[in-house]
Design a protein around this motif. Sequence first.
Motif, PDB file in Angstrom:
ATOM      1  N   SER A  50     -20.612 -83.631-121.294  1.00 28.97           N
ATOM      2  CA  SER A  50     -21.835 -83.709-122.110  1.00 28.97           C
ATOM      3  C   SER A  50     -22.340 -85.152-122.212  1.00 28.97           C
ATOM      4  O   SER A  50     -23.552 -85.387-122.228  1.00 28.97           O
ATOM      5  N   THR A  51     -21.436 -86.115-122.261  1.00 23.40           N
ATOM      6  CA  THR A  51     -21.854 -87.516-122.288  1.00 23.40           C
ATOM      7  C   THR A  51     -22.484 -87.908-120.964  1.00 23.40           C
ATOM      8  O   THR A  51     -23.516 -88.590-120.929  1.00 23.40           O
ATOM      9  N   ALA A 101     -25.903 -86.650-120.864  1.00 18.15           N
ATOM     10  CA  ALA A 101     -26.792 -87.477-121.696  1.00 18.15           C
ATOM     11  C   ALA A 101     -27.157 -88.783-120.980  1.00 18.15           C
ATOM     12  O   ALA A 101     -28.295 -89.252-121.089  1.00 18.15           O
ATOM     13  N   GLU A 135     -29.842 -87.929-118.478  1.00 19.33           N
ATOM     14  CA  GLU A 135     -31.116 -87.573-119.105  1.00 19.33           C
ATOM     15  C   GLU A 135     -31.677 -88.702-119.972  1.00 19.33           C
ATOM     16  O   GLU A 135     -32.656 -88.494-120.690  1.00 19.33           O
ATOM     17  N   ASP A 136     -31.047 -89.892-119.919  1.00 22.52           N
ATOM     18  CA  ASP A 136     -31.436 -91.023-120.760  1.00 22.52           C
ATOM     19  C   ASP A 136     -31.461 -90.606-122.223  1.00 22.52           C
ATOM     20  O   ASP A 136     -32.373 -90.952-122.978  1.00 22.52           O
ATOM     21  N   GLY A 137     -30.415 -89.861-122.616  1.00 26.61           N
ATOM     22  CA  GLY A 137     -30.339 -89.334-123.969  1.00 26.61           C
ATOM     23  C   GLY A 137     -29.320 -90.022-124.860  1.00 26.61           C
ATOM     24  O   GLY A 137     -28.907 -89.462-125.873  1.00 26.61           O
ATOM     25  N   ILE A 138     -28.927 -91.220-124.510  1.00 24.47           N
ATOM     26  CA  ILE A 138     -27.993 -91.980-125.349  1.00 24.47           C
ATOM     27  C   ILE A 138     -28.821 -92.846-126.297  1.00 24.47           C
ATOM     28  O   ILE A 138     -29.718 -93.579-125.861  1.00 24.47           O
ATOM     29  N   ASP A 139     -28.523 -92.752-127.599  1.00 24.31           N
ATOM     30  CA  ASP A 139     -29.327 -93.422-128.621  1.00 24.31           C
ATOM     31  C   ASP A 139     -29.442 -94.932-128.421  1.00 24.31           C
ATOM     32  O   ASP A 139     -30.460 -95.529-128.761  1.00 24.31           O
ATOM     33  N   VAL A 166     -21.831 -95.438-125.023  1.00 25.88           N
ATOM     34  CA  VAL A 166     -21.658 -93.997-125.233  1.00 25.88           C
ATOM     35  C   VAL A 166     -20.594 -93.659-126.273  1.00 25.88           C
ATOM     36  O   VAL A 166     -20.301 -92.481-126.486  1.00 25.88           O
ATOM     37  N   ALA A 202     -21.077 -90.769-128.701  1.00 27.00           N
ATOM     38  CA  ALA A 202     -21.032 -89.439-128.079  1.00 27.00           C
ATOM     39  C   ALA A 202     -19.607 -89.043-127.693  1.00 27.00           C
ATOM     40  O   ALA A 202     -19.295 -87.858-127.620  1.00 27.00           O
TER      41      ALA A 202
END
Length: 178
Positions: free
Chosen positions: A57-58, A61, A64-68, A146, A149
């Motif tokens: 899942s990390t 992310a 998808e450039d979904g890391i805060d 990361v 996450a």
Amino acid sequence: MTRDDAAAGTDGGDTSDAGADLTHVDESGDVQMVDVGAKPDTHRRAVARGTIHLTPSTVAAIREDGIDKGDVLATARVGAVQAVKHTWETVPMCHQIPITNVDTDFDVREASVVLTVTVETTGKTGCEMEALEGVTTGLNVVWDMVKAAEKNDEGQYPDTRIADVHVAEKRKRRVGGE
């Protein structure tokens, strides 16, 4: 062999020749930087590689450039290049060398990211330590980016680890020669 023997570069036996074959130890056992002044300039290239294991899942992310914290790979690339340029400041017996090129390559897999760092220089000593520093710092930056996450409910990192950091290739050729 004791820890003191290992630190002194001996096997615990006869120490009359202790340090004689060690390049970073003088006759009295003091640590020293190797004098490379008389060596010819050569084109040198070192490639190092390492892996950070993450949860799928990390990795998704990251893709998808979904890391805060932001773009994980772009930030890790900058960290790797900075580490290459500053290796001489953190590895005590490394010479400051003129870096002519740094290349970083990320291979994002299902549950890991593999980082390959290639360093090139023209000088009197190699650049494999610079490549290794680039890999380890780049992978540490990935971990830092990361970590939220990757933490479990207890705040631990059971699936996260950096592994298999190694020099994959090392080449040199004399300047003006083959």
